[in-house]
Scaffold this active site. Sequence first.
Site, short mmCIF file in Angstrom:
data_model
loop_
_atom_site.label_atom_id
_atom_site.label_comp_id
_atom_site.label_asym_id
_atom_site.label_seq_id
_atom_site.Cartn_x
_atom_site.Cartn_y
_atom_site.Cartn_z
CB CYS A 1 69.00 42.13 51.25
SG CYS A 1 68.32 42.74 52.81
CE LYS B 1 72.45 48.97 57.15
NZ LYS B 1 72.20 47.60 57.67
CG HIS C 1 63.83 41.99 50.78
ND1 HIS C 1 63.32 41.15 51.74
CD2 HIS C 1 64.99 42.50 51.30
CE1 HIS C 1 64.13 41.14 52.79
NE2 HIS C 1 65.15 41.94 52.55
#
Length: 343
Positions: free
Chosen positions: A149, A204, A241
């Site tokens: 995400c 990630k 985010h």
Amino acid sequence: MVNVGVLGATGAVGQRFIQLLSEHDEFELTTVTASPESAGDTYREAAKWRVDTPIPEDVATLEVRETDPDAIPDDVDLLFSSLPSSVAERVEHGFCEAGYVVSSNSSNERTADDVPLVIPEVNADHLDLIEVQRDERGWDGALVKNPNCSTITMVPTLAALDAFGLDTVHVATLQAVSGAGYSGVTSMEILDNVLPHIGGEESKMESESRKLLGEFTGAEVDWHDVDVSASCNRVPTLDGHLENVWAELDDDPTVEAVVDAFEDAASQDLPSAPDPLIHVFEEPDRPQPRLDRMLGGGMAVAAGGVQQTESGIQYNTLAHNTIRGAAGASVLNGELLARDGWL
């Protein structure tokens, strides 16, 4: 209509899948799975519904099935996976071996050499890696991943900047609590606080970004050579985010040129694809999670605060983490798979 199912349908991301698929124009949600404890219950009984719209009545009465290929009806064409990665790494292969195409939000195998990691507006051609995957693994089905995400919030803007020679990226994230799942962060931890570490998140972002921006050669993906450094922080917002990005470029573009590149980022002719992909704010205090996370139905990326620095360009970017950053990203990949004839 394409018959679809959701693996791990009762969790937070699984519920987003249900919300997005319940009124989809091209997908018919016919199958939901969960843990063995929930198998046999109706979806209403099994899912503690927490999404901000009512539970779809046609899904509420579906019987929850076990997460097993033998429990999936033969007429299901596409499966969406929101399984925890520890479960997904054990069971997703079985579905692919059984002939199912799986569009997965789970983090396992995102950087595997033969697994397409896809943002349709950025690297749709990476889907051709499915042919390599099927040859190497002997599958009739396929496994396709969408990125983390926080990665998907940033990479569309990096793809636009690559025209100026993307060299080095530093990013600091301010990530919403929903990204940790309903029980992931307690109120005592996050209220009046910021958590300056999210396990595994930085690596990630650093690896997935390079794969997404890489070039598919016909046999493999040559990862982009950009250096990405990330610092990931959990903040007390519910969804969305927000990320502060510093990009060092080979060229020295003006702010106007960067804004034009963001605004010209190509969309896709897919039902869930936003147009524009990147919404650019002129106001220096935007984007903001509460105000801007639902742009494009939660599927758009927002950018703002674009300015030149001594070493390159600095800006802020935002996306809805459980829609664009999770379930919506998998649905969009599913639409791409259907359009391009992979089902």
